[in-house]
Design a protein around this motif. Structure first.
Motif, PDB file in Angstrom:
ATOM      1  N   ILE A 362       0.818  -1.223   0.000  1.00 15.10           N
ATOM      2  CA  ILE A 362       0.000   0.000   0.000  1.00 15.10           C
ATOM      3  C   ILE A 362       0.850   1.270   0.000  1.00 15.10           C
ATOM      4  CG2 ILE A 362      -1.671   1.317   1.364  1.00 15.10           C
ATOM      5  CD1 ILE A 362      -2.982  -1.287   2.143  1.00 15.10           C
ATOM      6  N   PRO A 363       2.041   1.297   0.660  1.00 11.94           N
ATOM      7  CA  PRO A 363       2.867   2.527   0.591  1.00 11.94           C
ATOM      8  C   PRO A 363       3.243   2.943  -0.830  1.00 11.94           C
ATOM      9  CG  PRO A 363       3.623   1.125   2.379  1.00 11.94           C
ATOM     10  CD  PRO A 363       2.575   0.337   1.630  1.00 11.94           C
ATOM     11  N   LEU A 364       3.201   2.027  -1.791  1.00 12.13           N
ATOM     12  CA  LEU A 364       3.506   2.408  -3.171  1.00 12.13           C
ATOM     13  C   LEU A 364       2.475   3.378  -3.725  1.00 12.13           C
ATOM     14  CD1 LEU A 364       4.517  -1.039  -4.724  1.00 12.13           C
ATOM     15  CD2 LEU A 364       6.038   0.793  -3.976  1.00 12.13           C
ATOM     16  N   VAL A 365       1.253   3.325  -3.192  1.00 12.88           N
ATOM     17  CA  VAL A 365       0.153   4.152  -3.695  1.00 12.88           C
ATOM     18  C   VAL A 365      -0.061   5.383  -2.829  1.00 12.88           C
ATOM     19  CG1 VAL A 365      -2.269   4.107  -4.411  1.00 12.88           C
ATOM     20  CG2 VAL A 365      -0.899   2.035  -4.565  1.00 12.88           C
ATOM     21  N   ASP A 366       0.297   5.289  -1.544  1.00 12.76           N
ATOM     22  CA  ASP A 366       0.037   6.376  -0.594  1.00 12.76           C
ATOM     23  C   ASP A 366       1.049   7.496  -0.814  1.00 12.76           C
ATOM     24  OD1 ASP A 366      -0.731   7.977   1.448  1.00 12.76           O
ATOM     25  OD2 ASP A 366      -0.364   6.541   3.055  1.00 12.76           O
ATOM     26  N   GLN A 369       3.231   8.647   2.106  1.00 13.15           N
ATOM     27  CA  GLN A 369       4.383   7.828   2.447  1.00 13.15           C
ATOM     28  C   GLN A 369       5.425   7.817   1.317  1.00 13.15           C
ATOM     29  OE1 GLN A 369       3.479   4.007   4.354  1.00 13.15           O
ATOM     30  NE2 GLN A 369       1.314   4.562   4.387  1.00 13.15           N
ATOM     31  N   GLY A 370       5.291   8.745   0.384  1.00 11.04           N
ATOM     32  CA  GLY A 370       6.251   8.845  -0.705  1.00 11.04           C
ATOM     33  C   GLY A 370       5.933   7.987  -1.905  1.00 11.04           C
ATOM     34  N   GLY A 371       4.762   7.346  -1.935  1.00 16.25           N
ATOM     35  CA  GLY A 371       4.400   6.491  -3.054  1.00 16.25           C
ATOM     36  C   GLY A 371       3.999   7.311  -4.272  1.00 16.25           C
ATOM     37  N   ASP A 372       4.530   6.925  -5.439  1.00 18.48           N
ATOM     38  CA  ASP A 372       4.224   7.659  -6.677  1.00 18.48           C
ATOM     39  C   ASP A 372       3.653   6.748  -7.747  1.00 18.48           C
ATOM     40  OD1 ASP A 372       6.483   6.176  -7.156  1.00 18.48           O
ATOM     41  OD2 ASP A 372       7.550   7.743  -8.249  1.00 18.48           O
ATOM     42  N   VAL A 472      16.642  -1.409 -10.584  1.00 23.66           N
ATOM     43  CA  VAL A 472      15.406  -0.623 -10.572  1.00 23.66           C
ATOM     44  C   VAL A 472      14.739  -0.769  -9.211  1.00 23.66           C
ATOM     45  CG1 VAL A 472      14.994  -0.779 -13.047  1.00 23.66           C
ATOM     46  CG2 VAL A 472      14.124  -2.560 -11.560  1.00 23.66           C
ATOM     47  N   ASP A 473      13.939   0.227  -8.859  1.00 18.60           N
ATOM     48  CA  ASP A 473      13.229   0.188  -7.583  1.00 18.60           C
ATOM     49  C   ASP A 473      11.896  -0.545  -7.759  1.00 18.60           C
ATOM     50  OD1 ASP A 473      11.973   2.011  -9.159  1.00 18.60           O
ATOM     51  OD2 ASP A 473      11.959   3.641  -7.699  1.00 18.60           O
ATOM     52  N   PRO A 474      11.244  -0.953  -6.651  1.00 14.90           N
ATOM     53  CA  PRO A 474       9.984  -1.719  -6.743  1.00 14.90           C
ATOM     54  C   PRO A 474       8.886  -1.028  -7.538  1.00 14.90           C
ATOM     55  CG  PRO A 474      10.893  -1.907  -4.541  1.00 14.90           C
ATOM     56  CD  PRO A 474      11.746  -0.913  -5.263  1.00 14.90           C
ATOM     57  N   PRO A 475       8.644   0.302  -7.370  1.00 13.28           N
ATOM     58  CA  PRO A 475       7.597   0.927  -8.201  1.00 13.28           C
ATOM     59  C   PRO A 475       7.872   0.802  -9.698  1.00 13.28           C
ATOM     60  CG  PRO A 475       8.187   2.362  -6.377  1.00 13.28           C
ATOM     61  CD  PRO A 475       9.178   1.264  -6.383  1.00 13.28           C
ATOM     62  N   SER A 476       9.155   0.867 -10.093  1.00  9.33           N
ATOM     63  CA  SER A 476       9.484   0.726 -11.512  1.00  9.33           C
ATOM     64  C   SER A 476       9.216  -0.695 -11.996  1.00  9.33           C
ATOM     65  CB  SER A 476      10.953   1.090 -11.745  1.00  9.33           C
ATOM     66  OG  SER A 476      11.209   2.428 -11.386  1.00  9.33           O
ATOM     67  N   VAL A 477       9.422  -1.669 -11.114  1.00  9.72           N
ATOM     68  CA  VAL A 477       9.143  -3.055 -11.481  1.00  9.72           C
ATOM     69  C   VAL A 477       7.659  -3.223 -11.793  1.00  9.72           C
ATOM     70  CG1 VAL A 477       9.147  -5.440 -10.667  1.00  9.72           C
ATOM     71  CG2 VAL A 477      11.065  -3.931 -10.125  1.00  9.72           C
ATOM     72  N   VAL A 478       6.797  -2.684 -10.909  1.00  8.22           N
ATOM     73  CA  VAL A 478       5.353  -2.786 -11.132  1.00  8.22           C
ATOM     74  C   VAL A 478       4.951  -2.034 -12.391  1.00  8.22           C
ATOM     75  CG1 VAL A 478       3.084  -2.349 -10.138  1.00  8.22           C
ATOM     76  CG2 VAL A 478       4.970  -2.987  -8.655  1.00  8.22           C
TER      77      VAL A 478
END
Length: 686
Positions: A362-366, A369-372, A472-478
């Motif tokens: 969930i922090p990826l979306v919030d 919490q820095g999620g983009d 790559v970071d986790p958001p880039s993976v998704v």
């Protein structure tokens, strides 16, 4: 029906009554009135003023009392006629009725000076404070209302064109705007009546006092003190009787020109906006209590402080009850909606694209919490529009407690098509083609392309990049995985409604192209099949005008979608081949098909009334696929992208034969390559 007609019967002759009343008001300035009639008219004047003030406090919009400017003129004229009549009686008889005498004696309370000062204060309040402010507000309101008319008219036209309102609503809204402009324009001038009335009141009082003093002393033989007492009492009483209604109407004028956008009347707005914050009441109560303890009179300060604290406490409890009641009401409404049989239909809606995540992601979306990830999804839709020409529908992001905490799932039309697992405090490092034992991490598979990779910690990120790893970071993976899924399943995502939206867009700039093709030669459904066939092989459909022109040229000759897809590809040949050209050259490295193999595939094409298909012997098909896989692996090891070049009639069927074994294989035809490129054959399937 009788009840509905009663008001109409009551006001049937209201226009005649008002006309006669206005004429009578003017005649009153000439014809003397008896003290009894003057008393009745003075009381009527006070009553009218109170009705006007109360009416302005209970209206929700200025147009509910649009007659106010005219009413202001009539009441001002009426008061002036009463002033003339009362002045005549005061100077002639020294008596102007019981109302004026009682007002004078009550306010003066035995002191002429006190009464005169009170009268002057009322006049100053009306003239300098209320009338001056109302005049300025009315002037500004009239100016801004007139300036805003064009914008409001354009907004009405926009709502009408968008279908938000009908023609009747638009007509009524235009009429209201015109009436509002007329009202504020009239109020700008009508406030001058109130200002002039205040000035006239002062002049009349001065004239009455001086004239009464002269008449009392010279004509009636009164002493100076007696004349001053009698005529000052009557003059001040007369002034108060007329200035109090004038003050009420001035207040009403100020209220009506200062009304801004509101949802209720003045009383509702004041109570709901001024006393709806308990914290404000508690702070005010505390400050009053503090002032009462430092030496100021304790009784009034403590009394008001306690009242404010009680009011704040009640408001706080009321808010809590309201919040609980709203939650309960929402739950009840939700249960009622679920119970309604017709609302079962809403459960059938399926989102075109969904991204479900475990609770640990969930922090990826919030954003707090820095999620983009939400911003990345917007960029993905933009990228797909630029690269494929596909308008990707909104992607629904939601959490799913049934998933593992670090897992995400990508769904198309409610069915999972891909998934992956992330470690938020790690980076994904993809191997450059060789393993470096100094780079330690958790072995995994990159979800988008299936490449071997490692989850590494932050402290060795720089070391991995220096070793040639792609980190790559986790958001880039998704985001990368989601982009690849959209590109791979673009032909499934695009529906008929999406095609209709694209056609409407083209129609704005190229109406002739659309008119020639749709609906005479092709339907929206047939066009969708062609576009889906192109997207299935990742051919961009952004140049929809060229595609539709090609289809218009060939749709008269054939209705076979497969053939039309090939014609559309040939019209986009330059765009297709450009993707595979070696940068900086015109060289295209390809794998060729053995001529005998092409002939065998061509002879195996069967044509039926439902379309064409490849009827190839399974054993022969298996040998072809085995030879192709070996050649693709050899070419890939040499660093080339596997591209098969074959005859146009064979291309589509060879692609279908191989897409299950080598789904990412690019198959081009000779017609797509043309003569502008240098063909380098690096392999052959035989």
């Amino acid at each position: 029906m009788a009840q509905m007609e009663a008001p109409n019967q009551s006001f049937r002759y209201s226009d005649i009554v008002v006309a006669v009343a206005v004429l009578t008001t003017v005649i009153m300035m000439i014809i003397p009135l008896s003290p009894v009639i003057l008393d009745m008219l003075l009381i009527f004047n006070i009553t009218i003023a109170m009705l006007i003030l109360l009416s302005t406090m209970f209206i929700k919009g200025t147009l509910e009392i649009s007659v106010f400017p005219s009413l202001l003129l009539i009441t001002t004229l009426f008061r002036l006629s009463l002033n003339v009549s009362s002045t005549r009686l005061v100077l002639l008889d020294g008596y102007a009725g019981q109302v004026i005498a009682k007002f004078g004696s009550f306010v003066l309370a035995g002191s002429v000076i006190v009464g005169f000062i009170i009268f002057l204060i009322l006049v100053v309040i009306q003239f300098i404070v209320i009338t001056k402010g109302s005049e300025r507000v009315a002037e500004v309101a009239a100016r801004f209302t007139l300036d805003a008319m064009p914008g409001k008219q354009m907004a009405i036209d926009a709502d009408l064109n968008a279908g938000l309102i009908n023609e009747s609503d638009a007509k009524q809204r235009r009429k209201d705007i015109q009436r509002e402009a007329d009202f504020y324009g009239a109020m700008d001038g009508a406030t001058k009546f109130v200002k002039g009335d205040a000035i006239a009141g002062i002049v009349i009082v001065i004239v009455n006092i001086i004239g009464g003093f002269i008449i009392g002393v010279l004509q009636r033989g009164m002493s100076i003190g007696e004349a001053a007492s009698v005529y000052t009492l009557l003059t001040v009483g007369d002034g108060l009787v007329t200035q109090i209604p004038a003050l009420l109407i001035s207040i009403a004028t100020g209220i009506i020109v200062t009304r801004a956008a509101s949802e209720g009347n003045l009383g509702q707005d004041l109570t709901s906006q001024l006393f709806r914050r308990p914290k404000v009441l508690f702070i005010a109560a505390g400050l009053l209590a503090l002032l009462g303890t430092i030496g100021l009179p304790p009784l009034p300060f403590f009394t008001i402080s306690i009242l404010l604290a009680i009011l704040g406490y009640r408001m706080m409890k009321s808010e809590e009850k309201t919040a609980v009641a709203e939650v309960e009401k929402a739950q009840e409404e939700e249960m009622e909606e679920i119970k309604k049989p017709e609302n079962v239909i809403s459960l059938l809606n399926v989102d075109p694209l969904e991204l479900e995540m475990g609770y640990a992601l969930i922090p990826l979306v919030d954003a707090q919490q820095g999620g983009d990830l939400l911003d990345r999804v917007i960029m993905i839709r933009r990228q797909c529009a630029l690269e494929l020409g596909l308008v990707v529908p909104p992607i629904r992001l939601r959490d799913n407690m049934q998933l593992k905490p670090n897992t995400y799932s990508i769904k198309i039309k409610g069915v999972e098509v891909a998934s992956g697992e992330l470690l938020l405090d790690h980076y994904l490092a993809m191997s450059p083609g060789f393993e470096d034992d100094t780079i330690s991490g958790i072995e995994t598979i990159e979800p988008a392309f299936g490449l071997p990779a490692k989850w590494i910690t932050t402290d060795i990120k720089d070391q991995a990049e220096l070793a040639g790893y792609t980190v790559v970071d986790p958001p880039s993976v998704v985001a990368t995985h989601l982009t690849e899924v959209i590109k791979s399943h673009a032909h499934e995502i695009m529906g008929r409604q999406d095609v209709q939206s694209l056609v409407d867009h083209v129609k704005q700039s190229h109406p002739a192209v659309v008119a020639e093709l749709i609906p005479d030669l092709m339907t929206i459904g047939e066009l969708q099949k062609v576009l889906s066939g192109l997207l299935k092989e990742r051919v961009p459909i952004r140049d929809l005008v060229t595609i539709m022109e090609s289809l218009a040229d060939h749709a008269r000759m054939t209705k076979d979608n497969d053939v039309l897809i090939e014609y559309a590809r040939q019209s986009l040949a330059r765009q297709i081949v450009k993707t595979y050209i070696v940068p900086g050259t015109n060289q295209l490295s390809v794998i060729a098909l053995d001529p005998s193999l092409e002939n065998q595939i061509r002879e195996s094409i069967e044509q039926t009334e439902h379309g064409t298909y490849l009827a190839l012997d399974p054993t022969q098909a298996q040998r072809i696929l085995s030879a192709l896989v070996s050649e693709v692996e050899r070419v890939s090891q040499l660093g080339y992208q596997p591209i098969v070049l074959c005859a146009p009639i064979v291309r589509l069927y060879f692609k279908r034969l191989t897409e299950r074994v080598v789904p990412q294989l690019t198959v081009l035809s000779y017609n797509e390559v043309g003569t502008n490129y240098e063909i380098q054959t690096i392999g052959m399937v035989s």
